[in-house]
Design a protein around this motif. Structure first.
Motif, PDB file in Angstrom:
ATOM      1  N   SER A 185      -2.045 -10.108   2.927  1.00 26.13           N
ATOM      2  CA  SER A 185      -0.662  -9.633   3.053  1.00 26.13           C
ATOM      3  C   SER A 185      -0.081  -9.016   1.784  1.00 26.13           C
ATOM      4  O   SER A 185       0.544  -7.951   1.861  1.00 26.13           O
ATOM      5  CB  SER A 185       0.240 -10.758   3.555  1.00 26.13           C
ATOM      6  N   ASP A 189       1.047  -5.254   2.321  1.00 25.03           N
ATOM      7  CA  ASP A 189       2.494  -5.027   2.373  1.00 25.03           C
ATOM      8  C   ASP A 189       2.971  -3.912   1.446  1.00 25.03           C
ATOM      9  O   ASP A 189       4.103  -3.437   1.606  1.00 25.03           O
ATOM     10  CB  ASP A 189       3.245  -6.319   2.034  1.00 25.03           C
ATOM     11  N   ARG A 202      -3.689  -6.687   8.559  1.00 25.84           N
ATOM     12  CA  ARG A 202      -3.657  -8.109   8.187  1.00 25.84           C
ATOM     13  C   ARG A 202      -4.655  -8.900   9.020  1.00 25.84           C
ATOM     14  O   ARG A 202      -5.407  -9.717   8.498  1.00 25.84           O
ATOM     15  CB  ARG A 202      -2.256  -8.685   8.388  1.00 25.84           C
TER      16      ARG A 202
END
Length: 239
Positions: A185, A189, A202
């Motif tokens: 993540s 992200d 993910r």
């Protein structure tokens, strides 16, 4: 720290950009094989040599306090922090026992060493990828750990060690990264992708990679390995 005979060993605690830009001791003496335990002083997203900077969302990276740097070796993006992954660079001069003119096969000895380190902490089903490409996800060109390349190491089919190299007329500079704990993540992200792609990335990357400390916990092995212990075991294998 154990110093294997014939090798120069050093610790380099610097920003990731400087760790990738140059290796001063090798530039001063390129005839001696060398190992650097790299300790980035802050988190950074490291792009491969052919990646455009727009694969990273600059605002998201700034919000996460990640610098964005580029290495001169190939592959996809990697998130490095002061604690994870365990980052070891190796310099092999032309003519050394571990030197190979074959760029792909040159990774083999390094992967074999890392596999021995990982088996040494009790993990099984440890494999070293041969000269051809191994398993990959749809994200392998974007994220380094999204695919398995020559010499890279897997545990139970999940990638745990990533490798890359750069060469000049004096030798080969290898980068190796062994993940302790894996969470896709933080990197995903800050990459430029849609929300739907982010969810898929993910999920795919969570199953494609494992950290050695996570694998040890899954296997019920105690104690959990530390970065220092992995470094020490790696250096012993160079003797």
């Amino acid at each position: 720290m154990t110093v294997p005979e014939g090798w120069r060993i050093e610790e380099r605690a610097e920003p990731a950009s400087r760790l990738h830009d140059s290796w001063p001791s090798v530039e001063r003496d390129h005839r001696t094989p060398a190992v650097a335990i790299c300790l980035p002083t802050g988190p950074a997203v490291v792009l491969g040599s052919t990646q455009d900077t727009d694969v990273v969302d600059a605002e998201a990276a700034k919000g996460a306090a990640f610098t964005v740097v580029r290495r001169r070796s190939g592959g996809g993006a990697v998130l490095v922090t002061p604690d994870d992954p365990v980052w070891i660079d190796v310099w092999v001069p032309v003519g050394h026992d571990r030197w190979s003119v074959d760029v792909t096969r040159a990774f083999e000895w390094l992967g074999v060493n890392w596999a021995a380190v990982i088996r040494g902490i009790g993990l099984t089903d440890v494999e070293v990828q041969g000269p051809g490409p191994g398993a990959c996800t749809r994200w392998s060109s974007l994220v380094c750990f999204g695919g398995v390349g020559a010499g890279e190491v897997t545990v139970g089919g999940r990638k745990v060690v990533g490798l890359s190299q750069r060469r000049n007329r004096h030798g080969a500079w290898f980068h190796s990264a062994c993940v302790l704990h894996w969470d896709p993540s933080p990197l995903v992200d800050v990459l430029t992708m849609t929300d739907a792609e982010r969810i898929l990335a993910r999920d795919d990357l969570a199953g494609a990679v494992v950290g050695v400390a996570d694998a040890v916990e899954e296997a019920g092995i105690d104690p959990s390995p530390t970065g220092a212990a992995l470094v020490a075991a790696f250096l012993e294998l160079l003797s």
